[in-house]
Design a protein around this motif. Structure first.
Motif, PDB file in Angstrom:
ATOM      1  N   CYS A 209       0.533   5.049  -9.014  1.00 31.97           N
ATOM      2  CA  CYS A 209      -0.065   3.718  -9.100  1.00 31.97           C
ATOM      3  C   CYS A 209       0.344   3.035 -10.406  1.00 31.97           C
ATOM      4  O   CYS A 209       0.752   1.868 -10.411  1.00 31.97           O
ATOM      5  CB  CYS A 209      -1.579   3.823  -9.010  1.00 31.97           C
ATOM      6  SG  CYS A 209      -2.169   4.424  -7.409  1.00 31.97           S
TER       7      CYS A 209
ATOM      8  N   ILE B  90      -1.664  -2.073  -4.130  1.00 29.38           N
ATOM      9  CA  ILE B  90      -2.938  -1.390  -3.911  1.00 29.38           C
ATOM     10  C   ILE B  90      -2.666   0.111  -3.858  1.00 29.38           C
ATOM     11  O   ILE B  90      -1.692   0.556  -3.239  1.00 29.38           O
ATOM     12  CB  ILE B  90      -3.616  -1.827  -2.597  1.00 29.38           C
ATOM     13  CG1 ILE B  90      -3.515  -3.348  -2.400  1.00 29.38           C
ATOM     14  CG2 ILE B  90      -5.061  -1.347  -2.552  1.00 29.38           C
ATOM     15  CD1 ILE B  90      -4.244  -4.169  -3.414  1.00 29.38           C
TER      16      ILE B  90
ATOM     17  N   CYS C 238      -8.373   1.319  -5.057  1.00 34.51           N
ATOM     18  CA  CYS C 238      -9.481   1.359  -4.101  1.00 34.51           C
ATOM     19  C   CYS C 238      -9.948   2.797  -3.938  1.00 34.51           C
ATOM     20  O   CYS C 238      -9.184   3.744  -4.181  1.00 34.51           O
ATOM     21  CB  CYS C 238      -9.064   0.763  -2.756  1.00 34.51           C
ATOM     22  SG  CYS C 238      -7.864   1.757  -1.816  1.00 34.51           S
TER      23      CYS C 238
ATOM     24  N   SER D 275      -5.173   3.029   0.935  1.00 40.67           N
ATOM     25  CA  SER D 275      -4.651   1.740   0.468  1.00 40.67           C
ATOM     26  C   SER D 275      -3.887   1.026   1.576  1.00 40.67           C
ATOM     27  O   SER D 275      -3.967  -0.205   1.709  1.00 40.67           O
ATOM     28  CB  SER D 275      -3.754   1.944  -0.756  1.00 40.67           C
ATOM     29  OG  SER D 275      -2.594   2.698  -0.434  1.00 40.67           O
TER      30      SER D 275
ATOM     31  N   GLY E 161       0.859  -1.173   0.000  1.00 41.74           N
ATOM     32  CA  GLY E 161       0.000   0.000   0.000  1.00 41.74           C
ATOM     33  C   GLY E 161       0.893   1.219   0.000  1.00 41.74           C
ATOM     34  O   GLY E 161       2.086   1.134   0.285  1.00 41.74           O
TER      35      GLY E 161
END
Length: 302
Positions: free
Chosen positions: A228, A108, A259, A32, A20
């Motif tokens: 990301c 994530i 997310c 995350s 994360g």
């Protein structure tokens, strides 16, 4: 999701690393990281499904990575080494990594309000948004494909990602966006394509998740050209770099999930539950592939 206490030695376990991101913008604790930190040093014990043999236990380690291009480039290649090399700051308090590498590395990151987004590919170029340290991605040598793209192509992706995240940290070169230098992956990544897809069948994975009751999820081809996307491409490239083409052994599997912020609309617990189900699905697929490889080796007398 049932868990069992971590045991000192279980060679049969799948070893999964979930990452994360760290603090960023207005997130003192990144959503995350909220979703994955509780999974650190736990073991999932999936229930048998159908006539297949018993699923292997799955040990999960969780690692927080700064929202920084430099941090991604410093950390991610080591995670794919054999044996993996962990950041110095966590080595004393982290489960020893598997000598042959992690079976599955699952990243994530937070996006904007909405469902979960399962990303299908990472991008090599087009990173013009500043990270949490206010720094830009490295300069990268343009490819012929990159020259052929209109300047608006990357701007559209940036605008979408800024809207999702509430960002206004973008590289500007006067009013001429075409004058911006190409940023992304350069040295040591020249041999990789501009887009790298995951080896995981994301479409089938999402269909199965929906059938199991996780409806707030869909697939995506654009991870946003920000951190990301950056960590996803880096991880996919490093998985390919460390693979041995002369081995039947599968590559380390890599996947990225976006997310939403907490309760927009999913709670942290709902995101964590989805992450666990994704991990179990991927490990089930890997176990089937491993068993097929073992059968093939037996037939060849190895």
């Amino acid at each position: 999701m049932p868990t069992i206490p971590r045991q000192p030695s279980e060679d049969a376990r799948f070893r999964v690393l979930v990452t994360g991101f760290g603090p960023f913008h207005h997130y003192e604790v990144n959503p995350s990281w909220l979703a994955v930190r509780g999974l650190h040093d736990t073991t999932l014990d999936p229930a048998p499904v159908g006539p297949q043999g018993r699923p292997r236990p799955i040990h999960i380690s969780a690692l927080e990575i700064p929202v920084s291009y430099e941090a991604v480039l410093a950390v991610v290649p080591g995670l794919h080494a054999r044996p993996p090399i962990l950041p110095q700051a966590v080595r004393n308090n982290f489960p020893p990594p598997p000598p042959s590498g992690y079976d599955f590395i699952f990243h994530i990151g937070v996006a904007g309000r909405g469902p979960l987004r399962m990303e299908r590919q990472g991008h090599k170029l087009g990173y013009h948004m500043k990270d949490a340290d206010g720094k830009l991605a490295p300069h990268a040598r343009s490819t012929p494909k990159d020259f052929s793209r209109r300047p608006d192509d990357h701007l559209a992706a940036e605008n979408i990602e800024r809207e999702r995240l509430g960002l206004e940290m973008v590289e500007h070169v006067g009013s001429d966006t075409s004058a911006r230098s190409t940023r992304g992956f350069g040295v040591q990544y020249e041999s990789f394509s501009d887009e790298l897809p995951t080896e995981i069948d994301v479409t089938r994975l999402v269909q199965d998740l929906k059938q199991s009751g996780i409806e707030q999820i869909y697939t995506s081809m654009d991870a946003g050209h920000y951190l990301c996307d950056f960590i996803y491409f880096c991880s996919l490239a490093e998985a390919k770099r460390t693979a041995n083409p002369y081995e039947r052994r599968r590559n380390s599997q890599v996947l990225f999930l976006h997310c939403p912020p907490v309760n927009q609309p999913l709670s942290t617990e709902e995101v964590t539950e989805a992450i666990q189900r994704i991990i179990i699905w991927v490990c089930k697929e890997m176990q089937m592939q491993d068993e097929e490889n073992e059968s093939a080796d037996s037939l060849e007398g190895k």
